[in-house]
Design a protein around this motif. Sequence first.
Motif, PDB file in Angstrom:
ATOM      1  N   ALA A 103      73.165  46.294  21.966  1.00  0.00           N
ATOM      2  CA  ALA A 103      72.163  45.867  22.936  1.00  0.00           C
ATOM      3  C   ALA A 103      71.227  47.013  23.316  1.00  0.00           C
ATOM      4  O   ALA A 103      70.006  46.821  23.440  1.00  0.00           O
ATOM      5  N   GLY A 135      68.761  47.520  20.661  1.00  0.00           N
ATOM      6  CA  GLY A 135      67.696  46.533  20.776  1.00  0.00           C
ATOM      7  C   GLY A 135      66.698  46.879  21.859  1.00  0.00           C
ATOM      8  O   GLY A 135      65.482  46.767  21.665  1.00  0.00           O
ATOM      9  N   ALA A 157      73.701  40.688  20.041  1.00  0.00           N
ATOM     10  CA  ALA A 157      73.445  41.571  21.189  1.00  0.00           C
ATOM     11  C   ALA A 157      72.164  42.364  20.973  1.00  0.00           C
ATOM     12  O   ALA A 157      71.375  42.567  21.913  1.00  0.00           O
ATOM     13  N   TYR A 158      71.936  42.822  19.751  1.00  0.00           N
ATOM     14  CA  TYR A 158      70.712  43.553  19.406  1.00  0.00           C
ATOM     15  C   TYR A 158      69.491  42.659  19.630  1.00  0.00           C
ATOM     16  O   TYR A 158      68.487  43.080  20.228  1.00  0.00           O
ATOM     17  N   VAL A 190      69.229  39.960  21.541  1.00  0.00           N
ATOM     18  CA  VAL A 190      69.065  39.674  22.974  1.00  0.00           C
ATOM     19  C   VAL A 190      68.419  40.861  23.679  1.00  0.00           C
ATOM     20  O   VAL A 190      67.543  40.689  24.545  1.00  0.00           O
ATOM     21  N   GLY A 191      68.812  42.081  23.305  1.00  0.00           N
ATOM     22  CA  GLY A 191      68.196  43.272  23.884  1.00  0.00           C
ATOM     23  C   GLY A 191      66.702  43.313  23.629  1.00  0.00           C
ATOM     24  O   GLY A 191      65.906  43.630  24.527  1.00  0.00           O
TER      25      GLY A 191
END
Length: 221
Positions: free
Chosen positions: A9, A12, A167-168, A170-171
Amino acid sequence: MDSLLVAAALLGLTHAVEPDHVAGIAALASDASRRRAALVGGCFATGHVVLVLGWVLLGSVVLSRLPATAAFDRFGGLVLGVVLLAVAALTAVAGARRLRGHGSHTHVHARLGLTATDGGRRGVREYLGLGVAGALFTLSPPLSMLALVTALLPTATLGGVLLAVLAYAVGILLAMTVVGAVAGTLFGALEGYGTRLHAGAQFLAAGVLAVIGAGALMGGV
């Protein structure tokens, strides 16, 4: 696993706030209303994430150890440079028109061919166009995420890798949406102080984009 998700995250988030991304979103949001600027960032981020996921798939499954990364990176740099310079020019034109009293909230988008209306509402074409703009900023491989995925593949489960990639993504989505909202708020506040100040901010954004674009072109040659 929790630490890997946090790391993905954060990757990202840091990827999303790279100078070319921030400047590009700010320029595209410079003529948007405050309420809609976050949507500009979100649409840009969605297109960006789609191509990022494509790169992750290509890098981890097809290219294995990424033998063609350098060639793709050069090509991506050239395209990114052209896109940045084009958006810079259109943003400068929008600022000039604003000074002459012909500015509008959709001028940059209209010049890019992104504006479509239907009964006073934004059309699908504009949202898709903003997504395409975001995708064009991702033609160079996201090397940090590719390195993380490559390192995870031999030891992590497929579910763990997919969660890290999610997660990446979403970041990126969160950070770019916030960037759009902040940029729209700032430009809206400047407009409240006068047309000249708003136009000056657009010229500044155009100048930053032009410098970054020229650098990307030189790096890709």
